[in-house]
Enzyme design. Structure first.
Site, PDB file in Angstrom:
ATOM      1  N   LYS A 225       1.384  -0.928   0.096  1.00  0.00           N
ATOM      2  CA  LYS A 225       0.180  -0.418  -0.152  1.00  0.00           C
ATOM      3  C   LYS A 225       0.500   1.162  -0.310  1.00  0.00           C
ATOM      4  O   LYS A 225       0.934   2.475  -1.343  1.00  0.00           O
ATOM      5  CB  LYS A 225      -0.522  -0.045   1.823  1.00  0.00           C
ATOM      6  CG  LYS A 225      -1.839  -1.567   0.971  1.00  0.00           C
ATOM      7  CD  LYS A 225      -2.875  -1.279   2.601  1.00  0.00           C
ATOM      8  CE  LYS A 225      -4.037  -2.397   2.178  1.00  0.00           C
ATOM      9  NZ  LYS A 225      -4.518  -2.336   2.771  1.00  0.00           N
TER      10      LYS A 225
ATOM     11  N   ASP B 175     -10.557   3.385   3.776  1.00  0.00           N
ATOM     12  CA  ASP B 175     -10.981   1.748   3.192  1.00  0.00           C
ATOM     13  C   ASP B 175     -12.566   1.790   3.521  1.00  0.00           C
ATOM     14  O   ASP B 175     -12.755   0.868   2.639  1.00  0.00           O
ATOM     15  CB  ASP B 175     -10.257   0.914   4.959  1.00  0.00           C
ATOM     16  CG  ASP B 175      -9.695  -0.352   4.703  1.00  0.00           C
ATOM     17  OD1 ASP B 175      -9.201  -0.158   3.637  1.00  0.00           O
ATOM     18  OD2 ASP B 175      -8.597   0.416   5.809  1.00  0.00           O
TER      19      ASP B 175
ATOM     20  N   GLN C   6      -4.512  -0.789   9.410  1.00  0.00           N
ATOM     21  CA  GLN C   6      -4.566  -2.238   9.028  1.00  0.00           C
ATOM     22  C   GLN C   6      -5.145  -3.709   9.147  1.00  0.00           C
ATOM     23  O   GLN C   6      -5.111  -3.610  10.733  1.00  0.00           O
ATOM     24  CB  GLN C   6      -3.575  -2.537   9.046  1.00  0.00           C
ATOM     25  CG  GLN C   6      -2.778  -4.268   7.851  1.00  0.00           C
ATOM     26  CD  GLN C   6      -3.917  -3.873   6.133  1.00  0.00           C
ATOM     27  OE1 GLN C   6      -3.795  -3.168   5.991  1.00  0.00           O
ATOM     28  NE2 GLN C   6      -4.017  -5.456   5.626  1.00  0.00           N
TER      29      GLN C   6
HETATM   30  N1  GUN Z   1      -7.373  -6.367   5.991  1.00  0.00           N
HETATM   31  C1  GUN Z   1      -7.974  -7.417   4.888  1.00  0.00           C
HETATM   32  N2  GUN Z   1      -8.220  -6.709   4.464  1.00  0.00           N
HETATM   33  C2  GUN Z   1      -7.695  -5.199   4.253  1.00  0.00           C
HETATM   34  C3  GUN Z   1      -8.347  -4.121   3.783  1.00  0.00           C
HETATM   35  O1  GUN Z   1      -8.847  -4.208   2.856  1.00  0.00           O
HETATM   36  N3  GUN Z   1      -8.158  -3.183   5.056  1.00  0.00           N
HETATM   37  C4  GUN Z   1      -8.165  -2.989   6.119  1.00  0.00           C
HETATM   38  N4  GUN Z   1      -7.431  -2.280   6.282  1.00  0.00           N
HETATM   39  N5  GUN Z   1      -7.107  -4.454   6.154  1.00  0.00           N
HETATM   40  C5  GUN Z   1      -7.147  -5.263   6.172  1.00  0.00           C
END
Ligand code: GUN
Length: 296
Positions: A62, A129, A106
């Site tokens: 990311k 998100d 996350q």
């Molecule tokens: N954990 C698994 N997928 C995601 C996601 O798309 N965003 C975040 N913040 N955590 C995750």
């Protein structure tokens, strides 16, 4: 002619990696325009608590992707021992930081922290998100604002390949807050007829066999046997599971599914890169929304 070829040779592979690269190019242009207009690039804070190895890989990707499109990324890596109060204090600081347009925590966070309380604390205007209940609510009311990245990635990938979702019998396997539920809302918005399957579903096989569009997000290797796939179906496999031998597989038995499906996402190279591309796009959307410019 092309339909015949498709039926004879198995599924069209939905190349998430290639489509995500195109999405990132579009985002990079919008980042440049934003920076020229407002004197700074859009900013995304990426927060990781603890050292879950899969999360570390996702977070690294990311941050790298932010750099690629010119988004300023603010890294916050907190130890496993971080308390909920400490994390909430960081979220508050990020909410108040003018340079930060998007905030991503996350998941999963350590068990000692209530993830719902953390998601609720993120300013909905900075919720890159799309996990905040207010953004889920907007989507439920068919006026999407910041949309959860993986479900949004499924929709964009389908659009890119001309897969018409309207009127289709769509089945979502998995009912999580971050994928399954918002996926059902996205498909409803696209005018599919939607069924959501979960651990309480009585006859999963029968539901899957009816699916013209199938999205699977359960996080268990090859949970759906490929033999269950309806011939010609569009299959979106959200799972990324690492086997003991190090190999990555999805939630669907790929080889048998690919022989039956009309379209299928590979793992890796399907929804993983699409999810990150939509996160970057959401960050720019959030930046513009915070400046009072509606999403195009
Ligand atoms: N954990 C698994 N997928 C995601 C996601 O798309 N965003 C975040 N913040 N955590 C995750």
């Amino acid at each position: 002619m092309s339909t015949v070829v498709k039926e004879n040779q198995g599924a069209v592979i939905l190349d998430g990696k290639a489509v995500a690269a195109k999405e990132r190019q579009k985002t990079a242009v919008r980042v440049g325009e934003f920076a020229a207009k407002f004197g700074r690039p859009p900013g995304l804070a990426v927060v990781q608590v603890g050292e879950d190895p899969a999360s570390t890989v996702y977070v690294r990707n990311k941050r790298k992707s932010c750099a690629e499109v010119g988004i300023a990324s603010f890294a916050h890596d907190l130890p496993e021992s971080t308390s909920e109060a400490e994390l909430l204090a960081l979220v508050k600081r990020l909410n108040d930081d003018e340079r930060v347009d998007g905030i991503l925590i996350q998941m999963p966070v350590p068990k000692s922290i209530d993830a719902d309380r953390v998601m609720d604390a993120v300013d909905p205007a900075k919720d890159a998100d799309g996990f905040h209940p207010m953004n889920t609510g907007y989507l439920a009311q068919k006026r999407p604002r910041l949309r959860p990245c993986t479900p949004y990635g499924v929709i964009r990938l389908a659009e890119h390949y001309g897969i018409d979702l309207k009127g289709k019998r769509a089945v979502v396997v998995g009912a999580s807050n971050i994928v399954g539920r918002p996926m059902a809302l996205e498909l409803l918005l696209a005018r599919s007829t939607v069924t959501v399957c979960h651990t309480g579903t009585r006859d999963l096989r029968a539901e899957v066999e009816r699916a013209e569009v199938l999205v699977v997000a359960v996080g268990r290797p090859e949970f759906i046997p490929g033999e269950w796939i309806r011939p010609g179906a569009a299959v979106f496999d959200v799972g990324i599971n690492r086997l003991p031998d190090g190999k990555l597989v999805g939630d669907v038995g790929y080889a048998a599914a690919a022989a039956r499906a009309g379209w299928i996402t590979p793992v890796p190279g399907g929804l993983g890169p699409m999810t990150i591309a939509m996160l970057l796009s959401n960050t720019v959307d959030a930046a513009y929304l915070r400046k009072g410019v509606p999403i195009a």
